[in-house]
Design a protein around this motif. Structure first.
Motif, PDB file in Angstrom:
ATOM      1  N   PHE A 197      73.843  75.208  67.079  1.00 50.88           N
ATOM      2  CA  PHE A 197      73.256  74.802  68.358  1.00 50.88           C
ATOM      3  C   PHE A 197      73.882  75.580  69.512  1.00 50.88           C
ATOM      4  O   PHE A 197      73.212  75.900  70.493  1.00 50.88           O
ATOM      5  CB  PHE A 197      73.412  73.292  68.570  1.00 50.88           C
ATOM      6  N   LEU A 198      75.162  75.884  69.412  1.00 55.96           N
ATOM      7  CA  LEU A 198      75.819  76.695  70.435  1.00 55.96           C
ATOM      8  C   LEU A 198      75.309  78.134  70.398  1.00 55.96           C
ATOM      9  O   LEU A 198      74.986  78.722  71.434  1.00 55.96           O
ATOM     10  CB  LEU A 198      77.333  76.694  70.232  1.00 55.96           C
ATOM     11  N   LEU A 199      75.240  78.688  69.215  1.00 53.25           N
ATOM     12  CA  LEU A 199      74.874  80.097  69.068  1.00 53.25           C
ATOM     13  C   LEU A 199      73.428  80.375  69.446  1.00 53.25           C
ATOM     14  O   LEU A 199      73.088  81.495  69.830  1.00 53.25           O
ATOM     15  CB  LEU A 199      75.144  80.551  67.626  1.00 53.25           C
ATOM     16  N   THR A 200      72.563  79.376  69.333  1.00 50.53           N
ATOM     17  CA  THR A 200      71.154  79.547  69.683  1.00 50.53           C
ATOM     18  C   THR A 200      70.848  78.988  71.076  1.00 50.53           C
ATOM     19  O   THR A 200      69.681  78.831  71.449  1.00 50.53           O
ATOM     20  CB  THR A 200      70.243  78.867  68.648  1.00 50.53           C
ATOM     21  N   ASP A 201      71.900  78.673  71.830  1.00 52.01           N
ATOM     22  CA  ASP A 201      71.792  78.190  73.211  1.00 52.01           C
ATOM     23  C   ASP A 201      70.972  76.909  73.331  1.00 52.01           C
ATOM     24  O   ASP A 201      70.259  76.694  74.309  1.00 52.01           O
ATOM     25  CB  ASP A 201      71.202  79.276  74.130  1.00 52.01           C
TER      26      ASP A 201
END
Length: 264
Positions: free
Chosen positions: A91-95
């Motif tokens: 979820f962080l890496l895909t904003d």
């Protein structure tokens, strides 16, 4: 010779200008949050006391209160994003979120993808089961099936400790717990604080301590490269330690005062 030198000079100059423009164009996450007036924070919805749904179907818990503290200190609105353990980093890496506050402990593997704040809570990971089950280490697991949520630190540590063990990896923490409660697994790998809550909620089920996996302080995680946001979070944790805000959260949700935490 002079012409070649001038060409090389201007090429380097153009490259430098492009690099500077690229860096300036790159959004800073802290500035972005302040500009939008909203911070999106991933939390658990199935891991009491860190994050769970109450009787009103509202999210509550230690990490939820920590997320509220972050939003209040930033002066922005809070958008809670409930996720299973395995989705915290994606979820962080895909904003899809700006930061993760979901009882995440640090590992070198995870640090290749995200950055960790200073620790804000101290917990430990261990294996639990029935008192009659003679298990004192990973070598004693034998054919006993052990339930664990996929992608958690306990999953990573357990897999390295006993790669040949019968590990039942579930999609989330709640499913791992249910597998143990229903007898589909004889052991459960979980956070010590979570197990205290489970024992209270399920008095007919034994949660006997078998062996420790590792100490696991919780950290806030963000995308790599967001150094301004990381510095701000470390500052907030430091301030909240000094003014007693974190101590109050420990007393409210973890059953006791905040103990000194290791430095990162």
């Amino acid at each position: 010779m002079r012409r070649a030198f001038r060409s090389a000079f201007f090429a380097v100059l153009a490259l430098s200008a492009g690099l500077i423009a690229s860096l300036e164009a790159r959004a800073d996450k802290l500035d972005d949050i302040l500009s939008k007036g909203v911070v999106r924070i991933t939390v658990f919805a199935d891991v009491p006391p860190f994050g769970m749904m109450n009787a009103k179907r509202e999210l509550e818990g230690f990490d939820v209160d920590m997320a509220r503290l972050v939003a209040k200190s930033l002066g922005v609105k809070l958008e809670l994003v409930p996720v299973p353990a395995a989705s915290r980093i994606p979820f962080l890496l895909t904003d899809k979120s700006d930061m993760n506050i979901a009882a995440m402990s640090i590992t070198a593997e995870r640090a290749r993808q995200v950055m960790f704040s200073a620790p804000y809570a101290d917990t430990s990971l261990a294996v639990y089961g029935a008192k009659a089950l003679a298990v004192k280490s990973g070598a004693d697991l034998g054919k006993s099936r052990i339930a664990v949520a996929k992608g958690t630190t306990e999953d990573l540590v357990l897999s390295a400790l006993a790669p040949s063990a019968d590990i039942m990896r579930t999609e989330d923490n709640a499913t791992a717990v249910q597998a143990y409660l229903a007898g589909h697994a004889q052991l459960l790998a979980a956070n010590s604080v979570v197990v205290v809550e489970l024992a209270k909620q399920n008095p007919a089920k034994e949660f006997d301590f078998k062996f420790a996996l590792r100490r696991a302080p919780a950290h806030i995680t963000i995308r790599r490269g967001e150094h301004d946001l990381l510095r701000w979070l470390d500052t907030l944790i430091f301030q909240s330690t000094l003014n007693g805000d974190l101590d109050e959260l420990h007393k409210k949700w973890l059953g006791g005062p905040m103990q000194p935490l290791p430095a990162l």
